[in-house]
Design a protein around this motif. Structure first.
Motif, PDB file in Angstrom:
ATOM      1  N   LEU A   7      35.373  77.550   0.852  1.00  0.00           N
ATOM      2  CA  LEU A   7      34.021  77.456   1.375  1.00  0.00           C
ATOM      3  C   LEU A   7      33.150  76.610   0.469  1.00  0.00           C
ATOM      4  O   LEU A   7      32.375  75.768   0.905  1.00  0.00           O
ATOM      5  N   PHE A  10      33.757  73.016   0.908  1.00  0.00           N
ATOM      6  CA  PHE A  10      33.183  72.491   2.136  1.00  0.00           C
ATOM      7  C   PHE A  10      31.680  72.291   1.976  1.00  0.00           C
ATOM      8  O   PHE A  10      31.128  71.266   2.346  1.00  0.00           O
ATOM      9  N   ASN A  11      31.024  73.281   1.383  1.00  0.00           N
ATOM     10  CA  ASN A  11      29.585  73.143   1.170  1.00  0.00           C
ATOM     11  C   ASN A  11      29.271  71.934   0.323  1.00  0.00           C
ATOM     12  O   ASN A  11      28.386  71.161   0.619  1.00  0.00           O
ATOM     13  N   ASN A  14      29.673  68.772   2.234  1.00  0.00           N
ATOM     14  CA  ASN A  14      28.608  68.560   3.190  1.00  0.00           C
ATOM     15  C   ASN A  14      27.314  68.133   2.541  1.00  0.00           C
ATOM     16  O   ASN A  14      26.629  67.251   3.022  1.00  0.00           O
ATOM     17  N   MET A  15      26.963  68.774   1.460  1.00  0.00           N
ATOM     18  CA  MET A  15      25.740  68.429   0.757  1.00  0.00           C
ATOM     19  C   MET A  15      25.758  66.965   0.404  1.00  0.00           C
ATOM     20  O   MET A  15      24.795  66.253   0.567  1.00  0.00           O
ATOM     21  N   PHE A  18      25.429  64.478   3.128  1.00  0.00           N
ATOM     22  CA  PHE A  18      24.078  64.370   3.614  1.00  0.00           C
ATOM     23  C   PHE A  18      23.221  63.536   2.683  1.00  0.00           C
ATOM     24  O   PHE A  18      22.344  62.814   3.105  1.00  0.00           O
ATOM     25  N   LEU A  23      29.122  57.861   1.392  1.00  0.00           N
ATOM     26  CA  LEU A  23      29.928  58.834   2.120  1.00  0.00           C
ATOM     27  C   LEU A  23      31.175  58.238   2.733  1.00  0.00           C
ATOM     28  O   LEU A  23      32.154  58.929   2.920  1.00  0.00           O
ATOM     29  N   PRO A 105      37.299  72.664  20.951  1.00  0.00           N
ATOM     30  CA  PRO A 105      35.903  72.348  20.627  1.00  0.00           C
ATOM     31  C   PRO A 105      35.484  73.101  19.360  1.00  0.00           C
ATOM     32  O   PRO A 105      35.961  74.215  19.114  1.00  0.00           O
ATOM     33  N   LEU A 106      34.612  72.483  18.609  1.00  0.00           N
ATOM     34  CA  LEU A 106      34.197  73.099  17.341  1.00  0.00           C
ATOM     35  C   LEU A 106      33.518  74.445  17.555  1.00  0.00           C
ATOM     36  O   LEU A 106      33.459  75.271  16.656  1.00  0.00           O
ATOM     37  N   THR A 107      32.981  74.643  18.769  1.00  0.00           N
ATOM     38  CA  THR A 107      32.298  75.910  19.035  1.00  0.00           C
ATOM     39  C   THR A 107      33.270  77.024  19.392  1.00  0.00           C
ATOM     40  O   THR A 107      32.891  78.185  19.437  1.00  0.00           O
ATOM     41  N   LYS A 116      33.386  77.743  10.484  1.00  0.00           N
ATOM     42  CA  LYS A 116      32.345  78.360   9.667  1.00  0.00           C
ATOM     43  C   LYS A 116      32.572  78.109   8.178  1.00  0.00           C
ATOM     44  O   LYS A 116      31.639  78.115   7.395  1.00  0.00           O
ATOM     45  N   PRO A 546      11.861  70.651   2.357  1.00  0.00           N
ATOM     46  CA  PRO A 546      10.929  70.306   1.292  1.00  0.00           C
ATOM     47  C   PRO A 546       9.756  69.477   1.825  1.00  0.00           C
ATOM     48  O   PRO A 546       9.882  68.827   2.841  1.00  0.00           O
TER      49      PRO A 546
ATOM     50  N   LYS B  76      25.991  72.569  10.137  1.00  0.00           N
ATOM     51  CA  LYS B  76      26.190  73.257   8.870  1.00  0.00           C
ATOM     52  C   LYS B  76      25.442  72.583   7.714  1.00  0.00           C
ATOM     53  O   LYS B  76      24.922  73.249   6.836  1.00  0.00           O
ATOM     54  N   ASP B  80      22.897  74.424   5.199  1.00  0.00           N
ATOM     55  CA  ASP B  80      23.151  74.472   3.753  1.00  0.00           C
ATOM     56  C   ASP B  80      21.988  73.903   2.952  1.00  0.00           C
ATOM     57  O   ASP B  80      21.591  74.464   1.934  1.00  0.00           O
ATOM     58  N   TRP B 414      29.762  71.379  22.245  1.00  0.00           N
ATOM     59  CA  TRP B 414      29.746  70.006  21.732  1.00  0.00           C
ATOM     60  C   TRP B 414      30.376  69.015  22.708  1.00  0.00           C
ATOM     61  O   TRP B 414      30.079  67.832  22.662  1.00  0.00           O
ATOM     62  N   ASP B 415      31.236  69.507  23.577  1.00  0.00           N
ATOM     63  CA  ASP B 415      31.835  68.611  24.560  1.00  0.00           C
ATOM     64  C   ASP B 415      31.185  68.754  25.930  1.00  0.00           C
ATOM     65  O   ASP B 415      31.616  68.124  26.894  1.00  0.00           O
TER      66      ASP B 415
END
Lengths: 585, 439
Positions: A7, A10-11, A14-15, A18, A23, A105-107, A116, A546, B76, B80, B414-415
């Motif tokens: 986890l 992954f965080n 992602n940070m 962004f 990237l 699907p990601l969902t 997650k 912020p 996500k 985060d 998403w799809d």
């Protein structure tokens, strides 16, 4: 690798995705990508790394119980039948959970790896799994999988390089793993200060030599060539020898490296453009911002010495204005009026480039100017309905005013910056020692300034009142003006002898000095020596977190004017002026 | 304060609050909202963008024991970064273990379940369903404006708000001007008749526009081609089903102030609008300007402008004319027989005040129903304006609020198919006044 650790990776990924512009390099640093469809997949080079980096951290003997009672670390476990669908059904990827759950699907809560906690596989990785199963899911007997971490340069490799030699065994292993995963190194990160002390022994023939072979690669940094990767691999294979004498220093990484590169480019452009060398060359001038019809005027301010601060006898004087002390100032030009919306909006809205240059030039916009960061769009309307054409720009942070100076420097080839607090007071006093540059009597103030008594609750167009003795308009009143300095009420107390060009550099976001007073203020706030520090309340109504580093929602009285020092400083100093603020709260 | 609305009886049915202060009227008090023996309020954030994080920070800055326990977003990375910002600013009040960070279209349900107070700050298209779920789960609510983007959404919000009232849940809507001292003082004077009967109104949100999140940035971020749903969610401002157009998303603030001044909502609207300048590939389907004339029950008219075009005359303000004088409402200044100007020390941040007031109502169990007071009606006013500029015809309040025109997708995912889709060159259908049916 524990679940929590997966986890964390992954965080962290992602940070960075962004926040980091590098990237592309981070996201696609795997050798196997792209090679999938062309030839039959190989279990060892193609499939095993995917399973080891994405699946085994949960589907192993320790954690299988809470993860669908499924292990993928051995062939026997991996191929065990399960319900109607097989986990892996050789020849039938669409009936194999190990493949089809990766393309749900990601969902879908059955998606693997779990959305997650982990990043989804890339399309190429999914395709490798599909093809592998379609081709019979070859898994040589006796091959056991273990957890393999996905190495990330900034998190895993950079600290090793910054720490320097000698390199410990676990770090060697990380380097090896990183290279085996493609050796991705984001562009813009390098160790330019890498220096090799003279007299280091040279490695025997056939051996990689750290100083000769490796240091140049580290100094060059991101975007490694295949040859460089090969060199590093050999070096690691031979034990990653790193003499303790060689230190690299901090990496010049990411955004900051890019900013500094840009400043160096602008610096070169300025050296090629700025002709004035001597005080005798300094004339008042009016410049058109290239590519537009917008002009601004600059007034020469001769070098000199003055008494900064106010005497204890001055009416309405504040304690922070003393003790008075002598200050020496170098020559510069100062903008005749404060920066107007006409000027500032050119910086705010970079997309408003004219189709054809208004002034007939061809190179109407220096590419360096395009590269300067621009403000994000303000949520509310920042002139607060007080007018734009010919009116002073307001509501910008000190950081925004600084970056405006950088942008204008890139556009024009002159070096512009905010004045220091001392430079501002020197120019405002214009040789006078009285409370105001016209004397001590506030009754005359209306001839020179917009303030609470005559402003009708709003700022007014620039340049309508009488100037100060050196030809500067609205130097007091109308809008406060940003300076470079951190506000410190006790700052003057340290000076007993004449001080040259003092500058109280910022270490925190608040307070920063503004000078001159504004349309909201009473007469005493417009005195030459009066000081004011910014506060967090100036951003109070910014509803976001912020809060913006560019705009002030509650400072409808703050603007700025620019100066151009005669002496063009080195690039490093330019960088310090343009990034003087500490805007991040 | 107690000035009666002087027009049709229909209006007296409206639940506009006739005072400018928060509700203080007696009401039957329901049992407290706290778990027995502990008055720590648990907060969940649904929608972790810049404003959601800001609102959450304000909630965490209210007095009394509370903590953030759950967060939800579809992205996500947004969750985060929001978590990190909140943790940095309110370390001791942020207690969100990994398992309480929910990602996905159904994430809100899980986060709502863990809280006493929920902050609903996703793009407004989701607000009706999120509000409905929060009330179903008996939660107190702060929700950002606007509260819907179309007629069916508003009807759902109104029904849900009535349900919330029955359940004695406290509901705040992020129209913070109602909590801003100088506005409150100005409105009090207007309602006391300082400029007589108010016969003409003007409202503006003319500015340079907001952020754009280009498709290519998302593609770079993801390392693959985004689905259409991913793109629209990422660049949500430019799609009606998510944003409502800028007349709904931003100008609602100014329209809300005029409704507040008039203690009524308009009965008819007509107007014009279009895309004159802002029509880039990532500017979706919304207009860059709207001009709407709204008619109020007493026949007075509001002329309303909102524009997202750089380099033009800008103003975000409200002004009204009365039979005895003028009022620059947003400038807190009255001119005429009763000259007055708000002058005081720096006021309190209204974004903080609106949370202070909500949490005080929760802790003291006083009625709090901003949706029914003004949130839903001001939202509907703005939606009616968009309907008028899109179709180019007269739109009545009843037409608007009974509109069957549902902008929301039938399936989320998403799809899943998006309500509007680009053509081969990446362009979306744009409303054509005179031809488009908008309600």
């Amino acid at each position: 690798m524990t679940f929590a650790w997966a986890l964390f990776i992954f965080n962290a990924l992602n940070m960075r995705l962004f926040k980091c512009c590098a990237l592309g390099a981070l996201a696609s640093g795997f050798v196997l990508a792209g090679a999938a469809a062309a030839k039959p997949v190989d279990f060892f080079t193609d499939v095993k790394p995917i399973l080891e980096m994405n699946c085994v951290s949960c589907h192993n003997p320790q954690h299988a119980e809470e993860n669908g009672k499924y292990r993928i670390d051995t062939k026997e476990e991996a191929f065990k039948p399960h319900k109607k669908d097989q986990r892996i059904s050789p020849g039938h990827p669409d009936d194999s959970e190990v493949y089809y759950q990766t393309v749900l699907p990601l969902t879908d809560e059955s998606h693997m790896p779990p959305t997650k906690s982990q990043a989804p596989l890339t399309k190429e990785e999914c395709e490798v799994l599909r093809q592998w199963i379609a081709e019979g899911a070859n898994w040589p007997d006796g091959v056991t999988l273990t957890v393999v971490m996905r190495v990330q340069f900034i998190r895993d490799i950079e600290p090793i390089l910054e720490h320097g030699g000698p390199i410990a065994d676990p770090a060697k292993e990380t380097l090896r793993l990183w290279l085996s995963q493609g050796g991705a190194w984001p562009a813009g990160v390098s160790f330019p200060s890498a220096k090799v002390p003279a007299g280091l022994p040279v490695a025997p023939a056939g051996q990689m030599d750290f100083a000769r072979d490796v240091v140049p690669i580290l100094a060059h940094g991101g975007g490694l060539s295949d040859a460089a990767k090969e060199t590093l691999s050999k070096w690691v294979d031979q034990g990653a020898v790193w003499p303790a004498e060689v230190k690299l220093g901090a990496a010049k990484g990411g955004a900051q490296a890019k900013d500094m590169d840009l400043v160096e480019q602008i610096h070169r452009e300025i050296l090629g453009t700025s002709k004035e060398q001597a005080v005798a060359d300094m004339k008042a001038f009016t410049n058109t911002i290239p590519g537009t019809a917008v002009t601004y005027a600059m007034v020469p301010i001769a070098a000199g010495e003055f008494l900064m601060g106010s005497p204890a006898t001055e009416a309405k004087r504040n304690a922070d204005e003393g003790p008075q002390h002598r200050v020496k100032i170098e020559p510069f030009w100062m903008e005749k009026c404060s920066v107007t919306w006409d000027e500032y909006e050119l910086f705010m809205y970079p997309q408003d480039k004219p189709e054809t240059p208004a002034d007939g030039t061809t190179n109407y916009m220096a590419p360096e100017a395009d590269a300067v960061t621009r403000p994000t769009k303000p949520y509310v309307e920042m002139s607060f309905g007080m007018g734009k054409d010919g009116y002073p720009a307001i509501s910008m942070t000190q950081h925004a005013a600084n970056i405006y100076c950088q942008w204008l420097s890139a556009k024009t080839g002159h070096f512009y910056r905010l004045p220091t607090e001392a430079e501002w007071e020197y120019a405002c006093r214009a040789g006078t020692t009285t409370a105001y540059f016209f004397g001590d009597d506030p009754a005359q103030l209306g001839d020179y300034a917009w303030f609470a008594d005559n402003s009708n609750f709003k700022y007014q167009k620039v340049g309508q009142k009488k100037p100060n003795p050196w030809g500067l308009y609205d130097m007091i009143g109308n809008v406060d003006q940003w300076t470079l300095d951190q506000y410190d009420p006790n700052y003057y107390k340290q000076f007993s002898e004449t001080v040259t060009e003092p500058w109280n550099k910022s270490t925190k976001p608040y307070p920063q000095v503004v000078r001159g007073g504004s349309w909201q203020d009473d007469a005493d706030k417009l005195r030459s020596a009066c000081r004011r520090g910014s506060t967090a309340a100036w951003k109070m109504q910014d509803p976001q977190l912020p809060k913006s580093i560019w705009f002030l929602t509650d400072a409808q009285f703050v603007g700025f004017r620019i100066i151009r020092p005669l002496q063009v400083p080195p690039a490093e100093e330019m960088y310090k002026y343009w990034h003087s603020g500490v805007e991040k709260e | 304060m107690n000035k009666q609305i002087s027009t049709s009886p229909e209006l007296t049915r409206r639940s506009f609050l006739k005072t400018t202060s928060t509700l203080a009227a007696a009401a039957s008090l329901a049992p407290g909202v706290f778990a027995a023996g502990d008055d720590t309020l648990k907060v969940a954030l649904i929608g972790c963008g810049g404003r959601g994080s800001g609102a959450c920070g304000q909630a965490l800055s209210t007095s009394g024991p509370l903590k953030l326990v759950a967060m939800a977003d579809v992205f996500k990375d947004r969750l985060d970064s929001s978590y990190n910002d909140l943790k940095a600013a309110h370390a001791d009040r942020v207690d969100v273990p990994e398992e309480n960070k929910f990602i996905g279209f159904d994430a809100y349900q899980h986060a709502i379940a863990l809280a006493d107070v929920v902050i609903l700050t996703t793009p407004p298209g989701f607000r009706p369903s999120h509000f409905e779920e929060a009330v179903r789960q008996n939660k107190n609510i702060f929700m950002e404006k606007p509260v819907a983007v179309d007629g069916p959404g508003i009807r759902k919000v109104l029904a849900t708000a009535e349900e919330a009232k029955k359940k004695n849940l406290k509901v705040a809507v992020g129209l913070q001007r109602h909590h801003q001292k100088p506005y409150i003082e100005t409105l009090k004077r207007l309602h006391d008749g300082a400029i007589g009967d108010i016969v003409a109104m003007r409202a503006y949100w003319n500015g340079s526009g907001v952020w754009v999140h280009p498709r290519k940035d998302l593609e770079q971020k993801l390392g693959r081609t985004p689905t259409e749903m991913e793109y629209q969610m990422y660049n949500w401002y430019y799609f009606v089903w998510l944003c409502g157009d800028h007349i709904v998303e931003q100008h609602i603030h100014n329209l809300d102030v005029i409704n507040w001044v008039k203690q009524a909502h308009p009965v008819r609207a007509w107007g014009m609008g279009g895309r004159q300048v802002r029509k880039g590939i990532d500017n979706g389907e919304i207009f860059d300007h709207h001009y709407v004339e709204y008619e109020y029950p007493d026949g007075s008219r509001l002329s309303s402008q909102c524009r997202h075009i750089e380099g033009c005359w800008d103003s975000v303000s409200e002004h009204v004319q009365g039979t005895k004088g003028l009022c620059d409402v947003s400038g807190y200044r009255i001119k005429g027989e009763n000259d007055w100007h708000f002058s005081a020390d720096e006021g309190k941040d209204p974004y903080q005040q609106e949370h202070d007031d909500l949490f005080a109502a929760i802790r003291n169990d006083t009625p709090y129903a901003e949706t029914l007071e003004y949130g839903a009606y001001s939202t509907m006013t703005a939606i009616m304006g968009r309907m008028a500029t899109y179709c180019g015809k007269v739109v009545t309040w009843d037409d608007a609020i009974n509109s069957q025109f549902d902008t929301f997708p039938t399936v989320l995912g998403w799809d899943a198919k998006t309500p509007t889709e680009p053509n081969a060159s990446g362009r979306y259908p744009i409303p054509i006044p005179g031809k488009t049916k908008s309600f």
